[in-house]
Scaffold this motif. Structure first.
Motif, PDB file in Angstrom:
ATOM      1  N   LYS A 148      -7.579  11.611  -1.372  1.00  0.00           N
ATOM      2  CA  LYS A 148      -6.265  12.621  -1.144  1.00  0.00           C
ATOM      3  C   LYS A 148      -5.223  12.801  -0.392  1.00  0.00           C
ATOM      4  CE  LYS A 148      -9.482  16.452  -0.077  1.00  0.00           C
ATOM      5  NZ  LYS A 148     -10.270  18.278  -0.118  1.00  0.00           N
ATOM      6  N   TRP A 149      -6.015  12.377   0.947  1.00  0.00           N
ATOM      7  CA  TRP A 149      -5.498  12.462   1.669  1.00  0.00           C
ATOM      8  C   TRP A 149      -4.488  11.183   2.041  1.00  0.00           C
ATOM      9  CZ3 TRP A 149     -10.047  12.906   6.065  1.00  0.00           C
ATOM     10  CH2 TRP A 149     -11.031  14.209   5.549  1.00  0.00           C
ATOM     11  N   LEU A 150      -5.274  10.557   1.262  1.00  0.00           N
ATOM     12  CA  LEU A 150      -3.648   9.472   1.643  1.00  0.00           C
ATOM     13  C   LEU A 150      -2.456   9.490   0.471  1.00  0.00           C
ATOM     14  CD1 LEU A 150      -6.383   6.232   2.162  1.00  0.00           C
ATOM     15  CD2 LEU A 150      -4.458   6.118   3.237  1.00  0.00           C
ATOM     16  N   GLY A 151      -3.527   9.670  -0.589  1.00  0.00           N
ATOM     17  CA  GLY A 151      -2.223  10.056  -1.551  1.00  0.00           C
ATOM     18  C   GLY A 151      -1.077  11.743  -1.374  1.00  0.00           C
ATOM     19  N   ALA A 152      -1.535  12.417  -0.720  1.00  0.00           N
ATOM     20  CA  ALA A 152      -0.703  13.404  -0.123  1.00  0.00           C
ATOM     21  C   ALA A 152       0.193  13.070   0.636  1.00  0.00           C
ATOM     22  CB  ALA A 152      -1.533  14.928   0.886  1.00  0.00           C
ATOM     23  N   TRP A 153      -0.396  11.758   1.628  1.00  0.00           N
ATOM     24  CA  TRP A 153       0.904  11.196   2.754  1.00  0.00           C
ATOM     25  C   TRP A 153       1.960  10.529   1.999  1.00  0.00           C
ATOM     26  CZ3 TRP A 153       0.923   5.843   4.285  1.00  0.00           C
ATOM     27  CH2 TRP A 153       1.889   5.838   5.025  1.00  0.00           C
ATOM     28  N   TRP A 154       1.181   9.672   1.243  1.00  0.00           N
ATOM     29  CA  TRP A 154       1.928   8.588   0.120  1.00  0.00           C
ATOM     30  C   TRP A 154       2.954   9.524  -0.755  1.00  0.00           C
ATOM     31  CZ3 TRP A 154       3.735   4.463  -0.791  1.00  0.00           C
ATOM     32  CH2 TRP A 154       4.323   3.982  -1.811  1.00  0.00           C
ATOM     33  N   ASP A 155       2.700  10.948  -0.930  1.00  0.00           N
ATOM     34  CA  ASP A 155       3.979  11.578  -2.231  1.00  0.00           C
ATOM     35  C   ASP A 155       4.342  11.826  -0.802  1.00  0.00           C
ATOM     36  OD1 ASP A 155       2.322  11.285  -4.565  1.00  0.00           O
ATOM     37  OD2 ASP A 155       1.743  13.900  -4.155  1.00  0.00           O
ATOM     38  N   SER A 156       4.472  12.319   0.569  1.00  0.00           N
ATOM     39  CA  SER A 156       5.343  12.865   1.627  1.00  0.00           C
ATOM     40  C   SER A 156       6.735  11.869   1.580  1.00  0.00           C
ATOM     41  CB  SER A 156       4.478  13.397   2.409  1.00  0.00           C
ATOM     42  OG  SER A 156       4.019  12.190   3.674  1.00  0.00           O
ATOM     43  N   LEU A 157       5.674  10.538   1.275  1.00  0.00           N
ATOM     44  CA  LEU A 157       7.352   9.966   1.794  1.00  0.00           C
ATOM     45  C   LEU A 157       8.267   9.484   0.648  1.00  0.00           C
ATOM     46  CD1 LEU A 157       4.642   7.079   2.693  1.00  0.00           C
ATOM     47  CD2 LEU A 157       5.936   8.366   4.787  1.00  0.00           C
ATOM     48  N   GLY A 158       7.557   9.836  -0.242  1.00  0.00           N
ATOM     49  CA  GLY A 158       9.033   9.753  -1.358  1.00  0.00           C
ATOM     50  C   GLY A 158       9.282   8.617  -2.204  1.00  0.00           C
ATOM     51  N   ARG A 159       8.527   7.845  -1.823  1.00  0.00           N
ATOM     52  CA  ARG A 159       9.139   6.501  -2.404  1.00  0.00           C
ATOM     53  C   ARG A 159       8.272   6.143  -4.129  1.00  0.00           C
ATOM     54  NH1 ARG A 159       8.137   4.358   2.821  1.00  0.00           N
ATOM     55  NH2 ARG A 159       6.494   2.970   1.342  1.00  0.00           N
ATOM     56  N   LEU A 160       8.269   7.785  -4.683  1.00  0.00           N
ATOM     57  CA  LEU A 160       7.785   7.568  -6.269  1.00  0.00           C
ATOM     58  C   LEU A 160       8.514   8.872  -6.823  1.00  0.00           C
ATOM     59  CD1 LEU A 160       4.676   9.994  -6.163  1.00  0.00           C
ATOM     60  CD2 LEU A 160       5.680   9.227  -4.190  1.00  0.00           C
ATOM     61  N   VAL A 161       8.379   8.793  -8.244  1.00  0.00           N
ATOM     62  CA  VAL A 161       9.297   9.428  -9.147  1.00  0.00           C
ATOM     63  C   VAL A 161       7.922   9.992 -10.139  1.00  0.00           C
ATOM     64  CG1 VAL A 161      10.194   9.366 -11.364  1.00  0.00           C
ATOM     65  CG2 VAL A 161      11.017   7.704  -9.687  1.00  0.00           C
ATOM     66  N   PHE A 162       7.898  10.914  -9.420  1.00  0.00           N
ATOM     67  CA  PHE A 162       8.028  12.651 -10.545  1.00  0.00           C
ATOM     68  C   PHE A 162       8.059  12.775 -11.671  1.00  0.00           C
ATOM     69  CE2 PHE A 162       6.973  13.027  -6.032  1.00  0.00           C
ATOM     70  CZ  PHE A 162       5.004  13.442  -6.169  1.00  0.00           C
ATOM     71  N   GLY A 163       7.779  12.875 -12.942  1.00  0.00           N
ATOM     72  CA  GLY A 163       7.865  13.429 -13.997  1.00  0.00           C
ATOM     73  C   GLY A 163       6.926  13.573 -15.698  1.00  0.00           C
ATOM     74  N   LYS A 164       7.182  13.841 -16.080  1.00  0.00           N
ATOM     75  CA  LYS A 164       5.807  14.193 -17.536  1.00  0.00           C
ATOM     76  C   LYS A 164       6.450  13.173 -19.089  1.00  0.00           C
ATOM     77  CE  LYS A 164       5.946  18.973 -17.014  1.00  0.00           C
ATOM     78  NZ  LYS A 164       4.202  19.551 -16.929  1.00  0.00           N
ATOM     79  N   VAL A 165       5.057  12.674 -19.902  1.00  0.00           N
ATOM     80  CA  VAL A 165       5.031  12.893 -20.513  1.00  0.00           C
ATOM     81  C   VAL A 165       4.639  13.395 -21.500  1.00  0.00           C
ATOM     82  CG1 VAL A 165       4.091  10.518 -22.460  1.00  0.00           C
ATOM     83  CG2 VAL A 165       4.936   9.720 -19.677  1.00  0.00           C
ATOM     84  N   GLY A 166       4.948  13.265 -21.513  1.00  0.00           N
ATOM     85  CA  GLY A 166       4.400  14.903 -22.897  1.00  0.00           C
ATOM     86  C   GLY A 166       4.161  15.923 -22.050  1.00  0.00           C
ATOM     87  N   ASP A 167       3.477  16.744 -22.576  1.00  0.00           N
ATOM     88  CA  ASP A 167       2.349  17.321 -21.459  1.00  0.00           C
ATOM     89  C   ASP A 167       2.657  17.377 -19.874  1.00  0.00           C
ATOM     90  OD1 ASP A 167       3.453  19.658 -22.909  1.00  0.00           O
ATOM     91  OD2 ASP A 167       1.408  19.938 -24.349  1.00  0.00           O
ATOM     92  N   ALA A 168       1.721  15.815 -19.655  1.00  0.00           N
ATOM     93  CA  ALA A 168       1.111  15.356 -18.644  1.00  0.00           C
ATOM     94  C   ALA A 168       1.916  15.227 -16.926  1.00  0.00           C
ATOM     95  CB  ALA A 168       0.569  14.028 -18.913  1.00  0.00           C
ATOM     96  N   ASN A 169       1.440  15.590 -16.037  1.00  0.00           N
ATOM     97  CA  ASN A 169       2.582  15.227 -15.212  1.00  0.00           C
ATOM     98  C   ASN A 169       2.374  14.364 -14.390  1.00  0.00           C
ATOM     99  OD1 ASN A 169       3.138  18.222 -14.529  1.00  0.00           O
ATOM    100  ND2 ASN A 169       1.316  18.939 -13.587  1.00  0.00           N
ATOM    101  N   CYS A 170       3.193  13.202 -13.825  1.00  0.00           N
ATOM    102  CA  CYS A 170       3.165  11.846 -13.873  1.00  0.00           C
ATOM    103  C   CYS A 170       3.263  11.510 -12.716  1.00  0.00           C
ATOM    104  CB  CYS A 170       3.573  11.273 -14.695  1.00  0.00           C
ATOM    105  SG  CYS A 170       2.603  11.728 -16.978  1.00  0.00           S
ATOM    106  N   ARG A 171       3.092   9.913 -11.772  1.00  0.00           N
ATOM    107  CA  ARG A 171       3.667   9.330 -10.944  1.00  0.00           C
ATOM    108  C   ARG A 171       3.756   8.268 -11.497  1.00  0.00           C
ATOM    109  NH1 ARG A 171      -0.457  13.347  -8.981  1.00  0.00           N
ATOM    110  NH2 ARG A 171       0.660  14.939  -6.979  1.00  0.00           N
TER     111      ARG A 171
END
Length: 214
Positions: A148-171
């Motif tokens: 979770k710490w590595l994931g939070a740091w990776w999210d903070s770098l902004g090198r991914l796309v967030f979105g939804k597939v149906g009702d599911a939050n996705c990365r």
């Protein structure tokens, strides 16, 4: 097919994450259920799906290159890890689906899950350990780094796309960028990410929330 095209390849975990001795519950690629959720089990059972032969970390695949990506998981080549058991091959070795996905610069779709399920962080741990034992053969395998710490740091770098597939939050993000970036961070300062380290207070905080599409 609409998402990946007729030449696209889709892989899903078909892990055997049962309690106790997983080697005893592995009954082969055709009959052992995937314990990674109903979708992965449905995918595994679809006609034409292929699966790698590994007692705990098998991977299922569909597409023109499926056999190439899931074949060879019995080979003991490349990076060793604590999940390796004979007669199976190296879990994250050079012939594993994980390393092949990395080499092909595939993408990860995290479908309604958080970084606790990010298996490629185990590849990071494995590569980090194999680098260490070159200089220090008795070095212990450090796992788990706190996902979770590595994931939070990776999210903070902004090198991914967030979105939804149906009702599911996705990365959605590139495997090679993810692994290389996290491995560089772990190599530079492994204690920062190790929950058993005295420096645990230096972590970047809880896993980030889901911010919505970028």
């Amino acid at each position: 097919e609409a998402a990946v095209g007729p030449q696209g390849l889709v892989l899903m975990p078909s892990f055997n994450l049962t309690e106790g001795d997983r080697t005893a519950t592995w009954k082969g690629i055709a009959t052992t259920p995937a314990t990674t959720g109903w979708l992965t089990e449905y995918f595994r059972r679809m006609s034409g799906t292929l699966r790698s032969d590994h007692y705990s970390h098998s991977v299922a695949a569909r597409g023109p290159r499926a056999a190439e990506f899931v074949g060879g998981h019995l080979r003991r080549e490349g990076a060793r890890s604590i999940w390796d058991r004979e007669p199976w091959g190296y879990t994250y070795g050079s012939a594993s689906p994980f390393q092949k996905m990395y080499n092909a610069n595939g993408k990860i779709l995290m479908l309604g899950v958080d970084y606790h399920t990010a298996t490629f962080i185990h590849l990071v741990e494995t590569l980090h350990w194999n680098r260490r034992i070159v200089q220090e053969p008795a070095a212990p395998f450090r796992a788990p780094f706190t996902r979770k710490w590595l994931g939070a740091w990776w999210d903070s770098l902004g090198r991914l796309v967030f979105g939804k597939v149906g009702d599911a939050n996705c990365r959605l993000f590139a495997i090679r960028d993810f692994v290389d970036t996290l491995l560089a961070a772990v190599d530079a300062d492994p204690d920062r990410w190790d929950k058993w380290s005295p420096r645990y207070a230096d972590h970047p905080g809880p896993e980030s929330g889901f911010p919505g599409p970028l």
